[in-house]
Design a protein around this motif. Structure first.
Motif, PDB file in Angstrom:
ATOM      1  N   THR A  16      11.704  -7.889   3.190  1.00  0.00           N
ATOM      2  CA  THR A  16      11.243  -8.998   2.355  1.00  0.00           C
ATOM      3  C   THR A  16      10.435  -8.471   1.169  1.00  0.00           C
ATOM      4  OG1 THR A  16       9.074  -9.565   3.333  1.00  0.00           O
ATOM      5  CG2 THR A  16      11.076 -10.491   4.390  1.00  0.00           C
ATOM      6  N   TRP A  17      10.413  -9.255   0.093  1.00  0.00           N
ATOM      7  CA  TRP A  17       9.596  -8.870  -1.058  1.00  0.00           C
ATOM      8  C   TRP A  17       8.116  -8.991  -0.732  1.00  0.00           C
ATOM      9  CZ3 TRP A  17       6.054 -12.123  -3.120  1.00  0.00           C
ATOM     10  CH2 TRP A  17       6.257 -13.506  -3.063  1.00  0.00           C
ATOM     11  N   ARG A  18       7.790  -9.808   0.256  1.00  0.00           N
ATOM     12  CA  ARG A  18       6.393  -9.905   0.674  1.00  0.00           C
ATOM     13  C   ARG A  18       5.881  -8.554   1.168  1.00  0.00           C
ATOM     14  NH1 ARG A  18       6.505 -12.673   5.246  1.00  0.00           N
ATOM     15  NH2 ARG A  18       8.741 -13.093   5.453  1.00  0.00           N
ATOM     16  N   TYR A  19       6.705  -7.871   1.926  1.00  0.00           N
ATOM     17  CA  TYR A  19       6.355  -6.537   2.427  1.00  0.00           C
ATOM     18  C   TYR A  19       6.206  -5.558   1.273  1.00  0.00           C
ATOM     19  CZ  TYR A  19       7.224  -1.966   4.624  1.00  0.00           C
ATOM     20  OH  TYR A  19       7.151  -0.653   5.020  1.00  0.00           O
ATOM     21  N   ARG A  20       7.131  -5.606   0.323  1.00  0.00           N
ATOM     22  CA  ARG A  20       7.075  -4.686  -0.818  1.00  0.00           C
ATOM     23  C   ARG A  20       5.798  -4.908  -1.624  1.00  0.00           C
ATOM     24  NH1 ARG A  20      11.199  -1.440   1.055  1.00  0.00           N
ATOM     25  NH2 ARG A  20      13.107  -2.659   1.336  1.00  0.00           N
ATOM     26  N   LEU A  21       5.416  -6.180  -1.818  1.00  0.00           N
ATOM     27  CA  LEU A  21       4.194  -6.464  -2.565  1.00  0.00           C
ATOM     28  C   LEU A  21       2.974  -5.997  -1.796  1.00  0.00           C
ATOM     29  CD1 LEU A  21       2.956  -7.777  -5.078  1.00  0.00           C
ATOM     30  CD2 LEU A  21       2.784  -9.904  -3.769  1.00  0.00           C
ATOM     31  N   TRP A  22       2.972  -6.190  -0.490  1.00  0.00           N
ATOM     32  CA  TRP A  22       1.869  -5.716   0.333  1.00  0.00           C
ATOM     33  C   TRP A  22       1.696  -4.207   0.187  1.00  0.00           C
ATOM     34  CZ3 TRP A  22      -2.321  -6.602   3.154  1.00  0.00           C
ATOM     35  CH2 TRP A  22      -2.710  -5.649   4.090  1.00  0.00           C
ATOM     36  N   GLN A  23       2.775  -3.476   0.286  1.00  0.00           N
ATOM     37  CA  GLN A  23       2.711  -2.023   0.113  1.00  0.00           C
ATOM     38  C   GLN A  23       2.088  -1.664  -1.227  1.00  0.00           C
ATOM     39  OE1 GLN A  23       6.798  -0.590   0.741  1.00  0.00           O
ATOM     40  NE2 GLN A  23       5.990   0.565   2.464  1.00  0.00           N
ATOM     41  N   HIS A  24       2.533  -2.327  -2.259  1.00  0.00           N
ATOM     42  CA  HIS A  24       2.011  -2.045  -3.602  1.00  0.00           C
ATOM     43  C   HIS A  24       0.515  -2.321  -3.682  1.00  0.00           C
ATOM     44  CE1 HIS A  24       1.226  -2.392  -7.886  1.00  0.00           C
ATOM     45  NE2 HIS A  24       0.856  -3.644  -7.678  1.00  0.00           N
ATOM     46  N   LEU A  25       0.079  -3.498  -3.214  1.00  0.00           N
ATOM     47  CA  LEU A  25      -1.323  -3.862  -3.338  1.00  0.00           C
ATOM     48  C   LEU A  25      -2.230  -2.969  -2.511  1.00  0.00           C
ATOM     49  CD1 LEU A  25      -1.043  -7.761  -3.346  1.00  0.00           C
ATOM     50  CD2 LEU A  25      -1.589  -6.264  -5.279  1.00  0.00           C
ATOM     51  N   CYS A  26      -1.708  -2.438  -1.424  1.00  0.00           N
ATOM     52  CA  CYS A  26      -2.518  -1.515  -0.613  1.00  0.00           C
ATOM     53  C   CYS A  26      -2.942  -0.291  -1.398  1.00  0.00           C
ATOM     54  CB  CYS A  26      -1.746  -1.097   0.639  1.00  0.00           C
ATOM     55  SG  CYS A  26      -1.705  -2.356   1.934  1.00  0.00           S
ATOM     56  N   THR A  27      -2.122   0.119  -2.337  1.00  0.00           N
ATOM     57  CA  THR A  27      -2.446   1.296  -3.136  1.00  0.00           C
ATOM     58  C   THR A  27      -3.050   0.948  -4.496  1.00  0.00           C
ATOM     59  OG1 THR A  27      -0.208   1.384  -4.068  1.00  0.00           O
ATOM     60  CG2 THR A  27      -0.601   2.619  -2.049  1.00  0.00           C
ATOM     61  N   ALA A  28      -2.797  -0.268  -4.987  1.00  0.00           N
ATOM     62  CA  ALA A  28      -3.191  -0.598  -6.356  1.00  0.00           C
ATOM     63  C   ALA A  28      -4.417  -1.497  -6.453  1.00  0.00           C
ATOM     64  CB  ALA A  28      -2.023  -1.269  -7.080  1.00  0.00           C
ATOM     65  N   TYR A  29      -4.773  -2.190  -5.363  1.00  0.00           N
ATOM     66  CA  TYR A  29      -5.855  -3.158  -5.437  1.00  0.00           C
ATOM     67  C   TYR A  29      -7.099  -2.599  -4.771  1.00  0.00           C
ATOM     68  CZ  TYR A  29      -8.414  -7.554  -5.124  1.00  0.00           C
ATOM     69  OH  TYR A  29      -9.368  -8.533  -5.249  1.00  0.00           O
ATOM     70  N   ASP A  30      -8.182  -2.567  -5.511  1.00  0.00           N
ATOM     71  CA  ASP A  30      -9.438  -2.018  -5.013  1.00  0.00           C
ATOM     72  C   ASP A  30     -10.317  -3.164  -4.513  1.00  0.00           C
ATOM     73  OD1 ASP A  30     -11.576  -0.406  -4.387  1.00  0.00           O
ATOM     74  OD2 ASP A  30     -12.278  -0.221  -6.469  1.00  0.00           O
ATOM     75  N   GLY A  31     -10.068  -3.589  -3.299  1.00  0.00           N
ATOM     76  CA  GLY A  31     -10.844  -4.682  -2.733  1.00  0.00           C
ATOM     77  C   GLY A  31     -10.147  -5.239  -1.512  1.00  0.00           C
ATOM     78  N   PRO A  32     -10.857  -6.028  -0.721  1.00  0.00           N
ATOM     79  CA  PRO A  32     -10.252  -6.592   0.491  1.00  0.00           C
ATOM     80  C   PRO A  32      -9.268  -7.700   0.137  1.00  0.00           C
ATOM     81  CG  PRO A  32     -12.461  -7.460   0.186  1.00  0.00           C
ATOM     82  CD  PRO A  32     -12.266  -6.420  -0.884  1.00  0.00           C
ATOM     83  N   PHE A  33      -8.166  -7.740   0.835  1.00  0.00           N
ATOM     84  CA  PHE A  33      -7.194  -8.813   0.652  1.00  0.00           C
ATOM     85  C   PHE A  33      -6.290  -8.854   1.876  1.00  0.00           C
ATOM     86  CE2 PHE A  33      -4.543  -5.262  -0.316  1.00  0.00           C
ATOM     87  CZ  PHE A  33      -3.245  -5.667  -0.018  1.00  0.00           C
ATOM     88  N   THR A  34      -5.578  -9.958   2.013  1.00  0.00           N
ATOM     89  CA  THR A  34      -4.545 -10.050   3.036  1.00  0.00           C
ATOM     90  C   THR A  34      -3.574 -11.134   2.619  1.00  0.00           C
ATOM     91  OG1 THR A  34      -4.100 -10.169   5.417  1.00  0.00           O
ATOM     92  CG2 THR A  34      -5.668 -11.768   4.504  1.00  0.00           C
ATOM     93  N   LEU A  35      -2.419 -11.156   3.229  1.00  0.00           N
ATOM     94  CA  LEU A  35      -1.467 -12.243   3.048  1.00  0.00           C
ATOM     95  C   LEU A  35      -1.751 -13.305   4.102  1.00  0.00           C
ATOM     96  CD1 LEU A  35       1.888 -10.295   2.479  1.00  0.00           C
ATOM     97  CD2 LEU A  35       0.192 -11.021   0.781  1.00  0.00           C
ATOM     98  N   VAL A  36      -1.740 -14.566   3.680  1.00  0.00           N
ATOM     99  CA  VAL A  36      -2.044 -15.655   4.611  1.00  0.00           C
ATOM    100  C   VAL A  36      -0.964 -16.722   4.538  1.00  0.00           C
ATOM    101  CG1 VAL A  36      -4.527 -15.256   4.458  1.00  0.00           C
ATOM    102  CG2 VAL A  36      -3.439 -16.921   2.921  1.00  0.00           C
ATOM    103  N   GLY A  37      -0.962 -17.602   5.512  1.00  0.00           N
ATOM    104  CA  GLY A  37      -0.022 -18.702   5.552  1.00  0.00           C
ATOM    105  C   GLY A  37       0.143 -19.198   6.972  1.00  0.00           C
ATOM    106  N   PRO A  38       0.678 -20.396   7.144  1.00  0.00           N
ATOM    107  CA  PRO A  38       0.805 -20.984   8.477  1.00  0.00           C
ATOM    108  C   PRO A  38       2.035 -20.514   9.248  1.00  0.00           C
ATOM    109  CG  PRO A  38       1.536 -22.548   6.840  1.00  0.00           C
ATOM    110  CD  PRO A  38       1.029 -21.355   6.079  1.00  0.00           C
ATOM    111  N   ARG A  39       2.908 -19.725   8.620  1.00  0.00           N
ATOM    112  CA  ARG A  39       4.117 -19.253   9.278  1.00  0.00           C
ATOM    113  C   ARG A  39       4.173 -17.728   9.200  1.00  0.00           C
ATOM    114  NH1 ARG A  39       8.302 -23.325   6.004  1.00  0.00           N
ATOM    115  NH2 ARG A  39       7.242 -25.296   6.540  1.00  0.00           N
ATOM    116  N   GLU A  40       4.983 -17.117  10.064  1.00  0.00           N
ATOM    117  CA  GLU A  40       5.126 -15.665   9.958  1.00  0.00           C
ATOM    118  C   GLU A  40       6.519 -15.158  10.344  1.00  0.00           C
ATOM    119  OE1 GLU A  40       3.683 -13.797  14.189  1.00  0.00           O
ATOM    120  OE2 GLU A  40       2.202 -13.875  12.570  1.00  0.00           O
ATOM    121  N   THR A  41       7.421 -16.047  10.679  1.00  0.00           N
ATOM    122  CA  THR A  41       8.736 -15.627  11.139  1.00  0.00           C
ATOM    123  C   THR A  41       9.717 -15.438   9.978  1.00  0.00           C
ATOM    124  OG1 THR A  41       9.346 -17.935  11.470  1.00  0.00           O
ATOM    125  CG2 THR A  41       8.526 -16.713  13.387  1.00  0.00           C
ATOM    126  N   LEU A  42      10.839 -14.818  10.318  1.00  0.00           N
ATOM    127  CA  LEU A  42      12.008 -14.704   9.462  1.00  0.00           C
ATOM    128  C   LEU A  42      13.040 -15.742   9.894  1.00  0.00           C
ATOM    129  CD1 LEU A  42      12.321 -10.854   9.863  1.00  0.00           C
ATOM    130  CD2 LEU A  42      11.958 -11.921   7.631  1.00  0.00           C
TER     131      LEU A  42
END
Length: 221
Positions: A16-42
């Motif tokens: 998923t592109w969500r995973y790709r964005l997460w990978q990117h932000l882990c290296t590019a964003y200097d601060g705490p963050f997470t992905l949120v939402g009421p669902r998590e399935t494919l």
């Protein structure tokens, strides 16, 4: 919070592109963050239901608000509670293809964008919303009326984002990836393959970086 349709929820076995964005932000964003939402399935293509947990790599925050066959028409009534309960302060939205294909015309879809933003702001007055225009899919080749509706909605979306933008709750129009080609960046003319995932993630990442100073330039991980 990623908010989207089948291109965002993804199918069993995908990153998923969500995973790709997460990978990117882990290296590019200097601060705490997470992905949120009421669902998590494919989406599970066998049962045709959002019941799969079979991510290609499950090691990331899988939360989202996305659904196969869902659009602005479906998400506008849900977004307020989702923002409130998940404490989302940034929404990454990719919707519209389903609306225009099955439910509403361009003008009606733009009205649902306004309803979505209003509900999100009622839940969080400082929420930021990054919105991607509809990415053309293979249907535009065989259905000129649909292609015209996509073009018309994207025009209305740009105007709507500009009209609703506020300093305390900014809206950001995400330029679609310039090199995205549904012939080569999808596996079926609509849903992104690996290169498509990276291009969608990159579009959101670059827009947030340039528009809001969040993260940094996108580099495929």
């Amino acid at each position: 919070m990623p908010v989207g349709d089948s291109m965002t929820i993804g199918s069993a076995g995908e990153h998923t592109w969500r995973y790709r964005l997460w990978q990117h932000l882990c290296t590019a964003y200097d601060g705490p963050f997470t992905l949120v939402g009421p669902r998590e399935t494919l989406h599970d293509p066998i049962s045709d239901a959002p019941t799969s947990h079979a991510y290609a790599d499950p090691g990331f925050p899988r939360a989202h608000l996305a659904g196969w066959g869902e659009g602005w028409h479906h998400m506008a009534p849900l977004i307020g509670e989702a923002v409130r309960s998940c404490r989302a302060d940034v929404l990454l939205v990719s919707l519209g293809l389903i609306d225009l294909g099955f439910y509403t015309n361009a003008e009606q879809t733009a009205d649902n964008v306004r309803a979505f933003v209003t509900a999100a702001r009622e839940a969080c007055s400082r929420v930021r919303v990054a919105v991607m225009p509809v990415i053309r899919n293979i249907r535009v080749e065989s259905d000129p009326a649909f292609a015209d509706q996509v073009a018309r909605f994207n025009e209305l979306l740009a105007k709507t984002v500009a009209d609703l933008d506020e300093a305390g709750s900014p809206l950001l129009l995400v330029p679609p990836p310039a090199s995205y080609d549904f012939h080569t960046d999808t596996y079926d003319g609509t849903h992104p393959n690996e290169s498509g995932e990276h291009k969608i993630a990159g579009a959101f990442a670059e827009a947030m970086w340039r528009g809001w100073g969040l993260g940094g330039p996108y580099g495929a991980a």
